[in-house]
Structure formats: structure tokens, C-alpha cells
Design a protein around this motif. Structure first.
Motif, mmCIF file in Angstrom:
data_model
loop_
_atom_site.group_PDB
_atom_site.id
_atom_site.type_symbol
_atom_site.label_atom_id
_atom_site.label_comp_id
_atom_site.label_asym_id
_atom_site.label_seq_id
_atom_site.Cartn_x
_atom_site.Cartn_y
_atom_site.Cartn_z
ATOM 1 N N TYR A 107 4.955 -9.998 -5.120
ATOM 2 C CA TYR A 107 4.455 -8.416 -4.882
ATOM 3 C C TYR A 107 4.122 -8.100 -6.327
ATOM 4 O O TYR A 107 3.121 -7.502 -6.298
ATOM 5 C CB TYR A 107 5.660 -7.722 -4.572
ATOM 6 N N ASN A 108 4.590 -8.267 -7.343
ATOM 7 C CA ASN A 108 4.065 -7.728 -8.757
ATOM 8 C C ASN A 108 2.612 -8.076 -8.976
ATOM 9 O O ASN A 108 1.834 -7.185 -9.127
ATOM 10 C CB ASN A 108 4.886 -8.322 -9.949
ATOM 11 N N ARG A 109 2.364 -9.368 -8.850
ATOM 12 C CA ARG A 109 0.970 -9.885 -8.822
ATOM 13 C C ARG A 109 0.158 -9.097 -8.024
ATOM 14 O O ARG A 109 -1.226 -8.886 -8.180
ATOM 15 C CB ARG A 109 1.016 -11.374 -9.170
ATOM 16 N N MET A 110 0.441 -9.324 -6.585
ATOM 17 C CA MET A 110 -0.519 -8.672 -5.468
ATOM 18 C C MET A 110 -0.882 -7.246 -5.842
ATOM 19 O O MET A 110 -1.755 -6.755 -5.829
ATOM 20 C CB MET A 110 0.016 -8.948 -4.350
ATOM 21 N N ILE A 111 -0.034 -6.339 -6.322
ATOM 22 C CA ILE A 111 -0.046 -5.060 -6.538
ATOM 23 C C ILE A 111 -0.862 -4.919 -7.574
ATOM 24 O O ILE A 111 -1.862 -3.912 -7.657
ATOM 25 C CB ILE A 111 1.330 -4.313 -6.457
ATOM 26 N N MET A 112 -0.607 -5.427 -8.719
ATOM 27 C CA MET A 112 -1.704 -5.422 -9.866
ATOM 28 C C MET A 112 -3.044 -5.676 -9.442
ATOM 29 O O MET A 112 -4.049 -4.988 -9.798
ATOM 30 C CB MET A 112 -1.091 -6.330 -10.767
ATOM 31 N N TYR A 113 -3.295 -6.761 -8.521
ATOM 32 C CA TYR A 113 -4.514 -7.158 -8.025
ATOM 33 C C TYR A 113 -5.152 -6.020 -7.197
ATOM 34 O O TYR A 113 -6.365 -5.681 -7.345
ATOM 35 C CB TYR A 113 -4.410 -8.310 -7.269
ATOM 36 N N MET A 114 -4.417 -5.401 -6.263
ATOM 37 C CA MET A 114 -4.652 -4.311 -5.532
ATOM 38 C C MET A 114 -5.384 -3.050 -6.280
ATOM 39 O O MET A 114 -6.191 -2.559 -6.105
ATOM 40 C CB MET A 114 -3.803 -3.855 -4.528
ATOM 41 N N LYS A 115 -4.175 -2.693 -7.448
ATOM 42 C CA LYS A 115 -4.732 -1.778 -8.202
ATOM 43 C C LYS A 115 -5.875 -2.002 -8.974
ATOM 44 O O LYS A 115 -6.788 -1.010 -9.078
ATOM 45 C CB LYS A 115 -3.587 -1.412 -9.321
ATOM 46 N N GLN A 116 -6.292 -2.953 -9.633
ATOM 47 C CA GLN A 116 -7.565 -3.455 -10.114
ATOM 48 C C GLN A 116 -8.730 -3.306 -9.298
ATOM 49 O O GLN A 116 -9.878 -3.082 -9.598
ATOM 50 C CB GLN A 116 -7.281 -4.805 -10.788
ATOM 51 N N GLY A 117 -8.530 -3.697 -8.004
ATOM 52 C CA GLY A 117 -9.813 -3.552 -7.216
ATOM 53 C C GLY A 117 -10.725 -4.668 -7.367
ATOM 54 O O GLY A 117 -10.660 -5.496 -8.000
ATOM 55 N N LYS A 154 0.881 -1.179 -0.078
ATOM 56 C CA LYS A 154 -0.139 -0.197 0.113
ATOM 57 C C LYS A 154 0.780 1.235 0.132
ATOM 58 O O LYS A 154 0.484 2.101 -0.524
ATOM 59 C CB LYS A 154 -0.923 0.151 1.173
ATOM 60 N N SER A 155 1.780 1.271 0.800
ATOM 61 C CA SER A 155 2.946 2.383 0.828
ATOM 62 C C SER A 155 3.517 2.496 -0.585
ATOM 63 O O SER A 155 3.621 3.749 -1.050
ATOM 64 C CB SER A 155 4.014 2.121 1.864
ATOM 65 N N ALA A 156 4.059 1.271 -1.279
ATOM 66 C CA ALA A 156 4.679 1.640 -2.520
ATOM 67 C C ALA A 156 3.637 2.121 -3.404
ATOM 68 O O ALA A 156 4.024 2.977 -4.462
ATOM 69 C CB ALA A 156 5.214 0.235 -2.911
ATOM 70 N N ILE A 157 2.469 1.859 -3.594
ATOM 71 C CA ILE A 157 1.291 2.042 -4.583
ATOM 72 C C ILE A 157 1.097 3.827 -4.215
ATOM 73 O O ILE A 157 1.074 4.357 -5.333
ATOM 74 C CB ILE A 157 -0.095 1.546 -4.405
ATOM 75 N N LYS A 158 1.121 4.028 -2.883
ATOM 76 C CA LYS A 158 0.643 5.606 -2.802
ATOM 77 C C LYS A 158 2.097 6.342 -3.003
ATOM 78 O O LYS A 158 2.088 7.679 -2.923
ATOM 79 C CB LYS A 158 0.341 5.752 -1.420
#
Length: 349
Positions: A339-349, A228-232
Motif C-alpha cells: 500500500y505504501n508504494r502504491m499510494i506513493m505511485y498514485m500521488k506521483q501520477g 483513493k479514499s485514504a489519500i483524500k
């Protein structure tokens, strides 16, 4: 509609053909912790399996919060293969009628805050709930039950080599957070007792920290905080020195292990579920996430309060997964790709 990243993960896993899913045809599963990460992913995998392989699997999802369950399974609510059973484990009696073939007991306290502020309830949910689930398994003469344990069962192990299933260490019983790790130990002891005294087919899976697509929006464990910190583009703040050596495994690799253990695991025994290549310190993992996924905006900052019961003590362990691998299982996804796939998942919502 299911998130594309998660749907692709489940589809790829089933297509691999690593598991003899036909052995689950026309079977009934009772899965506790159905609104948690492991429980929900196991259920989603079985429902997708039904869809593509027509196996007529029935799933009874053990839940405590109906509203939360309806949100998680909103796209599956019309599916007659899925039914909900509301139960507060450790408090309510489990009274399910009809045949049950497989049980996956994944319900557990996962919030450190709850472990610290409500250690009595943490122990009651773990020990009382597991006892009741084991009784249900015994009465149904099930084919197999899998108890979802944790790497925290090991405590602090003073060993330089990789940690085998027999290498139990020290747990500080004056720390209220130990209600979780010591509770896990007692639950495994209950599994051993039911296997020894009643011949119950039960196995324990000691999961490393598991993350990837499928994590809930409310997830606040360290891996989610980093992402979450990296995304923001915010700093990643560590509240410990980050010296603990973490053991991690990708979500679908963990789900794969669950099905392998249900079909091939040796009853009365425990198995480490980890990816030996996904081993690093908390600090180094934070550094990797900041460098790889924040676009250069995040830094790693250490902010340690004088007393903080909220975090497990520093541990240096590297989980050996050779026992599980001997059953034909393998872990495919590395830490960066997790992490790559989790962050893609989180961004897609």
C-alpha cells in the motif's frame, strides 16, 4: 517519462538476478491484455530489460483500444521492440505472421459491473479468446505459454487449511458474476486439453489479488478504492460485511512469478501466485489503510444494500504458494509496504 516508483521497482527486480533473463534473448513475446495491469507491467519490464541488458526481445502487445494503449505506452512508442496488435478476443480472428516464442495471455474482464451486465460477453471473451490464443500457440510451436488465471477459480472452498491447487470449491451458477470465475475454470480446462491432446507447453498462474505501482488511474477494484479514499481523507465505505479473507500479492512479486513459471513451470499444471503473509479480511485491510495512510481522517463505514450481485460471495481461503516456491520463487513485499508504494505511485501520477 516512467513514474519513479515503478521504474525503481522494475530496476530492483532485474538487479536481484532471480530470473535467468538471458534465456529470453532474441525471443518474440505475444502478450494479450496489454493495457491491463499484468500485461502492461510485464511489457514494461521486458522493455526495460532490453534497455539495460541489450537482449533484443521483441514484444507484440495485444490490445483492443488503441487510444488507451498510446496513453499507457506514450514514453515507449518510439521503441521498435514494441508493436501493437489490435484484436477483440473472442470475436476477431488472431492473424499474426512471423515467429512467436512466448505467449502471456493476460486479457480478461476485470470489472464486476461488466461481469454482471454482460455475462455472455464475459464468457465469450474468456473462453473464445483463450481458445484462439491456444491455437496461435499451437501453430507457432511456442516454447511456453502462460495463462493468467485467478484465485476466484476456487469459488467457495469449505476447508480450514491452506488452499492447494487441487482444492476446487463451489461456484453459484445462478449468479451472473460467476461468468468470470466459471469462465476462468473453463479456460484452464482448455489449457489442459491443449496440453493433453497437442502436447502444448502451457501453464496456468492463479493470481491472488495483485496491486502496487503500475495500477491504472481508472482502476476501481477494492484495493484502489481504499487507497483513493485514504489519500483524500475520506471514509472507506464497505458494501459487504468485509468478512471475506483476501489473498494479496505485490505487483512485481507477481511479475517475478510469471517469468519463473515461463522458464521453470511444469506444463499442463496450475500454480497459486500469492504471498501467504499478505492474508487478511477485507474489513481488517480497510482498517489498516485508514489507520496507516489517511492521517487519521478516514473511518471504515459499512453500507450494505439489500441485494448486490456486484461482489463475490464471502470466501475464507488462504492460498498455499509452496508449489511455486519449490521452483525457487519468493514473495518479498508485505501488505503494508504494498500500500505504501502504491499510494506513493498514485500521488506521483
Amino acid at each position: 517519462m516512467e513514474n519513479d516508483i515503478l521504474r525503481d521497482d522494475i530496476a530492483s527486480f532485474i538487479k536481484e538476478g532471480q530470473i535467468e533473463f538471458t534465456k529470453f534473448a532474441n525471443k518474440v513475446f505475444f502478450i494479450t491484455g496489454a493495457t491491463g495491469l499484468i500485461g502492461s507491467l510485464t511489457i514494461r519490464t521486458l522493455l526495460y530489460l532490453n534497455k539495460v541488458e541489450k537482449l533484443n526481445i521483441k514484444i507484440i502487445a495485444g490490445i483492443r483500444n488503441e487510444e488507451k494503449a498510446e496513453k499507457i505506452y506514450r514514453s515507449y512508442l518510439p521503441d521498435k521492440a514494441l508493436s501493437f496488435y489490435k484484436v477483440n478476443l473472442g470475436v476477431d480472428k488472431i492473424d499474426i505472421t512471423g515467429k512467436i516464442d512466448f505467449i502471456i495471455h493476460a486479457a480478461s474482464t476485470t470489472s464486476s459491473k461488466v461481469m454482471i451486465n454482460n455475462p455472455v460477453e464475459t464468457i465469450r471473451t474468456a473462453v473464445g479468446g483463450t481458445r484462439d490464443v491456444l491455437e496461435l500457440a499451437r501453430k507457432n510451436n511456442i516454447e511456453s505459454m502462460l495463462y493468467i488465471s485467478s484465485m476466484e477459480i476456487y469459488g467457495q472452498v469449505f476447508k480450514k487449511n491452506k488452499i492447494l491447487e487441487s482444492d476446487l470449491g463451489y461456484i453459484d451458477l445462478t449468479n451472473p458474476r460467476s461468468s468470470y470465475s466459471e469462465g476462468k475454470r473453463m479456460c484452464e480446462m482448455l489449457c489442459t486439453a491443449y496440453y493433453t491432446q497437442y502436447g502444448l507447453n502451457v501453464i496456468a498462474a492463479r493470481l491472488a489479488q495483485t496491486f502496487g505501482p503500475g495500477i491504472l488511474p481508472t482502476e476501481n477494484r477494492v484495493f484502489a478504492q481504499f487507497a483513493k479514499s485514504a489519500i483524500k481523507g475520506e471514509d472507506i465505505v464497505l458494501h459487504t460485511r468485509g468478512l471475506s479473507e483476501g489473498n494479496y500479492i505485490y505487483t512485481m512479486d507477481a511479475i517475478s512469478a510469471i517469468f519463473v513459471l515461463l522458464l521453470k513451470g511444469k506444463n499442463g499444471e496450475a500454480y497459486n501466485v500469492s504471498n501467504e503473509n499478505n492474508h487478511t479480511t477485507i474489513r481488517n485491510m480497510a482498517k489498516m489503510v485508514a489507520e496507516e495512510f489517511s492521517g487519521g481522517k478516514s473511518r471504515v463505514v459499512v453500507d450494505i444494500s439489500e441485494v448486490n450481485w456486484g461482489y463475490a460471495p464471502d470466501v475464507k481461503m488462504w492460498l498455499d504458494n509452496s508449489k511455486l516456491k519449490s521452483l525457487g520463487w519468493r514473495a518479498d513485499i508485505g501488505l503494508r509496504e504494498s500500500y505504501n508504494r502504491m499510494i506513493m505511485y498514485m500521488k506521483q501520477g
